[in-house]
Design a protein around this motif. Structure first.
Motif, PDB file in Angstrom:
ATOM      1  N   ILE A  24       0.865  -1.184   0.000  1.00 40.39           N
ATOM      2  CA  ILE A  24       0.000   0.000   0.000  1.00 40.39           C
ATOM      3  C   ILE A  24       0.900   1.230   0.000  1.00 40.39           C
ATOM      4  CG2 ILE A  24      -1.777   1.299   1.248  1.00 40.39           C
ATOM      5  CD1 ILE A  24      -2.805  -1.392   2.330  1.00 40.39           C
ATOM      6  N   VAL A  25       0.605   2.118  -0.947  1.00 35.40           N
ATOM      7  CA  VAL A  25       1.449   3.286  -1.177  1.00 35.40           C
ATOM      8  C   VAL A  25       0.591   4.534  -1.225  1.00 35.40           C
ATOM      9  CG1 VAL A  25       2.700   4.398  -3.078  1.00 35.40           C
ATOM     10  CG2 VAL A  25       3.348   2.101  -2.367  1.00 35.40           C
ATOM     11  N   ARG A  26       1.081   5.614  -0.603  1.00 36.43           N
ATOM     12  CA  ARG A  26       0.430   6.921  -0.762  1.00 36.43           C
ATOM     13  C   ARG A  26       1.413   7.780  -1.537  1.00 36.43           C
ATOM     14  NH1 ARG A  26      -1.843   7.913   4.065  1.00 36.43           N
ATOM     15  NH2 ARG A  26      -4.050   7.975   3.508  1.00 36.43           N
ATOM     16  N   LEU A  30       5.753   4.582   1.063  1.00 37.82           N
ATOM     17  CA  LEU A  30       5.350   3.202   1.329  1.00 37.82           C
ATOM     18  C   LEU A  30       4.708   3.099   2.709  1.00 37.82           C
ATOM     19  CD1 LEU A  30       5.384   0.184   0.556  1.00 37.82           C
ATOM     20  CD2 LEU A  30       7.692   0.048   1.502  1.00 37.82           C
ATOM     21  N   LEU A  31       3.472   2.607   2.745  1.00 45.06           N
ATOM     22  CA  LEU A  31       2.763   2.455   4.020  1.00 45.06           C
ATOM     23  C   LEU A  31       2.767   1.009   4.502  1.00 45.06           C
ATOM     24  CD1 LEU A  31      -0.412   4.690   3.424  1.00 45.06           C
ATOM     25  CD2 LEU A  31       1.823   5.362   4.301  1.00 45.06           C
ATOM     26  N   ALA A  32       2.732   0.055   3.580  1.00 45.26           N
ATOM     27  CA  ALA A  32       2.720  -1.358   3.957  1.00 45.26           C
ATOM     28  C   ALA A  32       3.302  -2.201   2.839  1.00 45.26           C
ATOM     29  CB  ALA A  32       1.295  -1.808   4.263  1.00 45.26           C
ATOM     30  N   ASP A  33       4.021  -3.246   3.240  1.00 49.77           N
ATOM     31  CA  ASP A  33       4.615  -4.165   2.273  1.00 49.77           C
ATOM     32  C   ASP A  33       4.527  -5.565   2.876  1.00 49.77           C
ATOM     33  OD1 ASP A  33       6.013  -5.300   0.199  1.00 49.77           O
ATOM     34  OD2 ASP A  33       7.992  -4.669   0.914  1.00 49.77           O
ATOM     35  N   ALA A  34       3.408  -6.237   2.634  1.00 51.52           N
ATOM     36  CA  ALA A  34       3.178  -7.569   3.213  1.00 51.52           C
ATOM     37  C   ALA A  34       3.483  -8.643   2.180  1.00 51.52           C
ATOM     38  CB  ALA A  34       1.729  -7.679   3.694  1.00 51.52           C
ATOM     39  N   ILE A  35       4.236  -9.650   2.604  1.00 53.81           N
ATOM     40  CA  ILE A  35       4.612 -10.722   1.677  1.00 53.81           C
ATOM     41  C   ILE A  35       4.397 -12.085   2.314  1.00 53.81           C
ATOM     42  CG2 ILE A  35       6.606 -11.845   0.568  1.00 53.81           C
ATOM     43  CD1 ILE A  35       7.663  -9.157  -0.189  1.00 53.81           C
ATOM     44  N   ALA A  36       3.836 -12.995   1.528  1.00 54.05           N
ATOM     45  CA  ALA A  36       3.771 -14.403   1.934  1.00 54.05           C
ATOM     46  C   ALA A  36       4.508 -15.173   0.853  1.00 54.05           C
ATOM     47  CB  ALA A  36       2.318 -14.869   2.028  1.00 54.05           C
ATOM     48  N   SER A  37       5.584 -15.851   1.223  1.00 52.37           N
ATOM     49  CA  SER A  37       6.389 -16.556   0.227  1.00 52.37           C
ATOM     50  C   SER A  37       6.144 -18.052   0.283  1.00 52.37           C
ATOM     51  CB  SER A  37       7.873 -16.275   0.466  1.00 52.37           C
ATOM     52  OG  SER A  37       8.646 -17.045  -0.423  1.00 52.37           O
ATOM     53  N   SER A  38       6.134 -18.676  -0.892  1.00 51.15           N
ATOM     54  CA  SER A  38       5.998 -20.136  -0.928  1.00 51.15           C
ATOM     55  C   SER A  38       7.330 -20.781  -1.313  1.00 51.15           C
ATOM     56  CB  SER A  38       4.882 -20.555  -1.902  1.00 51.15           C
ATOM     57  OG  SER A  38       5.170 -20.135  -3.222  1.00 51.15           O
ATOM     58  N   VAL A  39       8.437 -20.030  -1.164  1.00 51.83           N
ATOM     59  CA  VAL A  39       9.749 -20.525  -1.609  1.00 51.83           C
ATOM     60  C   VAL A  39      10.123 -21.847  -0.945  1.00 51.83           C
ATOM     61  CG1 VAL A  39      11.153 -19.191   0.061  1.00 51.83           C
ATOM     62  CG2 VAL A  39      12.144 -19.860  -2.124  1.00 51.83           C
ATOM     63  N   ASP A  40       9.781 -22.011   0.333  1.00 47.82           N
ATOM     64  CA  ASP A  40      10.128 -23.265   1.034  1.00 47.82           C
ATOM     65  C   ASP A  40       9.408 -24.465   0.424  1.00 47.82           C
ATOM     66  OD1 ASP A  40      11.695 -21.755   2.630  1.00 47.82           O
ATOM     67  OD2 ASP A  40      10.310 -21.692   4.336  1.00 47.82           O
ATOM     68  N   GLU A  41       8.192 -24.226  -0.079  1.00 49.78           N
ATOM     69  CA  GLU A  41       7.428 -25.323  -0.683  1.00 49.78           C
ATOM     70  C   GLU A  41       8.031 -25.770  -2.018  1.00 49.78           C
ATOM     71  OE1 GLU A  41       3.116 -24.432  -0.638  1.00 49.78           O
ATOM     72  OE2 GLU A  41       3.657 -22.915   0.847  1.00 49.78           O
ATOM     73  N   HIS A  42       8.817 -24.865  -2.645  1.00 46.68           N
ATOM     74  CA  HIS A  42       9.422 -25.203  -3.943  1.00 46.68           C
ATOM     75  C   HIS A  42      10.836 -25.766  -3.777  1.00 46.68           C
ATOM     76  CE1 HIS A  42       6.180 -23.002  -5.944  1.00 46.68           C
ATOM     77  NE2 HIS A  42       6.374 -22.043  -5.058  1.00 46.68           N
ATOM     78  N   ALA A  43      11.465 -25.474  -2.630  1.00 47.81           N
ATOM     79  CA  ALA A  43      12.883 -25.804  -2.439  1.00 47.81           C
ATOM     80  C   ALA A  43      13.183 -27.278  -2.696  1.00 47.81           C
ATOM     81  CB  ALA A  43      13.332 -25.407  -1.037  1.00 47.81           C
ATOM     82  N   ARG A  44      12.297 -28.168  -2.256  1.00 47.32           N
ATOM     83  CA  ARG A  44      12.590 -29.599  -2.440  1.00 47.32           C
ATOM     84  C   ARG A  44      12.525 -30.026  -3.896  1.00 47.32           C
ATOM     85  NH1 ARG A  44       7.669 -33.006  -1.750  1.00 47.32           N
ATOM     86  NH2 ARG A  44       5.875 -31.616  -1.659  1.00 47.32           N
ATOM     87  N   PHE A  45      11.905 -29.189  -4.753  1.00 55.43           N
ATOM     88  CA  PHE A  45      11.868 -29.497  -6.189  1.00 55.43           C
ATOM     89  C   PHE A  45      13.031 -28.823  -6.926  1.00 55.43           C
ATOM     90  CE2 PHE A  45       7.384 -29.521  -4.756  1.00 55.43           C
ATOM     91  CZ  PHE A  45       7.081 -30.852  -5.021  1.00 55.43           C
ATOM     92  N   GLY A  46      13.763 -27.961  -6.229  1.00 57.87           N
ATOM     93  CA  GLY A  46      14.898 -27.276  -6.845  1.00 57.87           C
ATOM     94  C   GLY A  46      14.504 -26.162  -7.796  1.00 57.87           C
ATOM     95  N   ARG A  67      -3.553  -8.075   6.214  1.00 55.63           N
ATOM     96  CA  ARG A  67      -2.360  -7.691   6.977  1.00 55.63           C
ATOM     97  C   ARG A  67      -1.816  -6.352   6.481  1.00 55.63           C
ATOM     98  NH1 ARG A  67       3.032 -10.446   6.611  1.00 55.63           N
ATOM     99  NH2 ARG A  67       2.069 -11.636   4.995  1.00 55.63           N
ATOM    100  N   ALA A  68      -1.815  -6.155   5.159  1.00 54.25           N
ATOM    101  CA  ALA A  68      -1.308  -4.902   4.580  1.00 54.25           C
ATOM    102  C   ALA A  68      -2.173  -3.717   4.995  1.00 54.25           C
ATOM    103  CB  ALA A  68      -1.248  -5.017   3.058  1.00 54.25           C
ATOM    104  N   ALA A 314       4.607  -3.748  -3.066  1.00 49.50           N
ATOM    105  CA  ALA A 314       4.888  -2.310  -2.998  1.00 49.50           C
ATOM    106  C   ALA A 314       5.206  -1.741  -4.378  1.00 49.50           C
ATOM    107  CB  ALA A 314       6.060  -2.055  -2.039  1.00 49.50           C
ATOM    108  N   MET A 315       5.938  -2.518  -5.185  1.00 52.11           N
ATOM    109  CA  MET A 315       6.333  -2.022  -6.509  1.00 52.11           C
ATOM    110  C   MET A 315       5.116  -1.866  -7.419  1.00 52.11           C
ATOM    111  SD  MET A 315       8.273  -5.396  -8.013  1.00 52.11           S
ATOM    112  CE  MET A 315       7.409  -6.549  -9.100  1.00 52.11           C
ATOM    113  N   VAL A 316       4.149  -2.771  -7.257  1.00 51.97           N
ATOM    114  CA  VAL A 316       2.920  -2.713  -8.063  1.00 51.97           C
ATOM    115  C   VAL A 316       2.072  -1.519  -7.617  1.00 51.97           C
ATOM    116  CG1 VAL A 316       0.837  -3.981  -8.732  1.00 51.97           C
ATOM    117  CG2 VAL A 316       2.996  -5.212  -8.398  1.00 51.97           C
ATOM    118  N   ALA A 317       2.016  -1.315  -6.300  1.00 53.38           N
ATOM    119  CA  ALA A 317       1.283  -0.162  -5.763  1.00 53.38           C
ATOM    120  C   ALA A 317       1.937   1.147  -6.203  1.00 53.38           C
ATOM    121  CB  ALA A 317       1.231  -0.248  -4.237  1.00 53.38           C
TER     122      ALA A 317
END
Length: 376
Positions: A24-26, A30-46, A67-68, A314-317
């Motif tokens: 969220i940006v005014r 920058l007012l908020a930058d919330a991220i949920a990553s799924s990187v750990d779920e992909h790690a075992r597949f490389g 959350r944002a 944030a970059m999209v906002a």
């Protein structure tokens, strides 16, 4: 930009790969930058598994938006617009973000802006260093992209100067990390090992740097193969692989070419600013060498902090806020995800406003439902 009393408040949604980002940006704040990553779920597949990424976005979307909003201390009804990455990226992953953005925009009665992932990576620097100079030369380096772009107006004019003809820089980092058994993602771990290695230990090739090669295009496939063969030869001879020296020498070959070509493009085009973005821009050696070469050439370097270089909302906002501030046309409700959206389209305006996207996706219309039922 808009007056300070009329600075747009925009929420941005980014789901092009494995990060569910909501920012969220005014204006350029920058007012908020919330991220949920799924990187750990992909790690075992490389590597990133598209179906896994799409499902993770689906689960994370609403909690991340909530959350944002909480982090920013704003209410959804206060927003001036909703921006979303429409492309490029993984089709299924993009679709989750675009669908969510449409639902929120429609329910709230707010304009919808489908924006370009690469243009957003450039625009995010406004949150760190203020308005972008015009024109700006941008070097974007990530897992999917290695591009040199010249932008005279981030909302309407982004010109590709050069791009990778095979592997992107980030892909090469991931693949070499895999050959060295260092895990996934490869960028941060190679950066870490390289700090203790000798960048001059092994003379790895610099792709597309010959006199007849395209001045601004990149190629990392040959480098990747050369490094892998060097490692294989060591192992075949029963010798230990000097992991730190390999990491440092490989990394040097990548950042040497990236910075050399970027500085050359600035000089050739008479542009005195270079902006570096994308996930690989978090690499410490890339930052250091770019700084050194820009200073020598009299070019001002702008690199956002590492957290803003990787994919985020944030970059999209930031780009969405710029669209609102410059009165750019909003997207239509039949906005669709475009996995190969060209960088020459910083955003996807409505069909009524533009003839560049004449293909309509009639199956994609938002169902006509009472807004009162959707959002209270």
């Amino acid at each position: 930009m808009a007056d300070s009393k009329d600075v747009p408040l925009v929420l941005g949604i980014e789901t092009s790969c494995d990060e569910t980002g909501v920012g969220i940006v005014r204006g350029t704040t920058l007012l908020a930058d919330a991220i949920a990553s799924s990187v750990d779920e992909h790690a075992r597949f490389g590597g990133v598994v598209p179906e896994v990424a799409s499902r993770a976005h689906l689960e994370a979307m609403v909690p991340t938006i909530e959350r944002a909003l909480k982090e920013a201390g704003v209410s959804a009804k206060d927003l001036d617009g909703i921006a979303v990455t429409a492309g490029p990226g993984l089709a299924g992953a993009l679709l989750v973000g675009v669908s969510a953005a449409k639902a929120y925009a429609y329910a709230l009665g707010k304009p919808l802006y489908g924006v370009n992932h690469l243009a957003s990576h450039i625009c995010v620097d406004q949150l760190e260093h203020g308005p972008l100079p015009e024109p700006t030369m941008a070097l974007l380096v990530s897992g999917g992209h290695s591009s040199l772009l010249l932008s005279s107006d981030i909302t309407s004019d982004v010109r590709p100067m050069g791009a990778t003809i095979d592997d992107a820089a980030g892909e090469a980092f991931d693949k070499i990390a895999r050959v060295l058994n260092l895990g996934f993602p490869g960028g941060p771990v190679i950066d870490r090992y390289a700090r203790e290695g000798d960048p001059k230990a092994i003379a790895f090739p610099r792709g597309l740097t010959g006199p007849r090669d395209p001045a601004y295009d990149f190629s990392f496939s040959g480098l990747k193969t050369a490094v892998a063969r060097w490692i294989e030869a060591k192992r075949a001879a029963g010798e230990d692989v000097p992991v730190r020296d390999v990491a440092a020498s490989f990394q040097e070959a990548v950042v040497d070419v990236l910075t050399r070509k970027a500085v050359r493009a600035c000089k050739d085009e008479g542009v005195d600013h270079l902006m570096i973005g994308g996930g690989v821009a978090a690499n410490t050696r890339l930052r250091a060498l770019a700084q050194e070469r820009c200073e020598a050439a009299g070019i001002r370097l702008r690199v956002p902090r590492p957290k803003l270089c990787t994919d985020n909302g944030a970059m999209v906002a930031a780009l969405g806020a710029e669209m609102v501030a410059r009165n750019r046309a909003a997207s239509d409700w039949d906005l669709s995800a475009d996995s190969s959206l060209p960088v020459t389209d910083p955003h996807v305006p409505g069909h009524s406003n533009s003839h560049s996207h004449s293909h309509t996706h009639s199956h994609d219309h938002v169902h006509e439902v009472s807004k009162g039922n959707l959002y209270t």
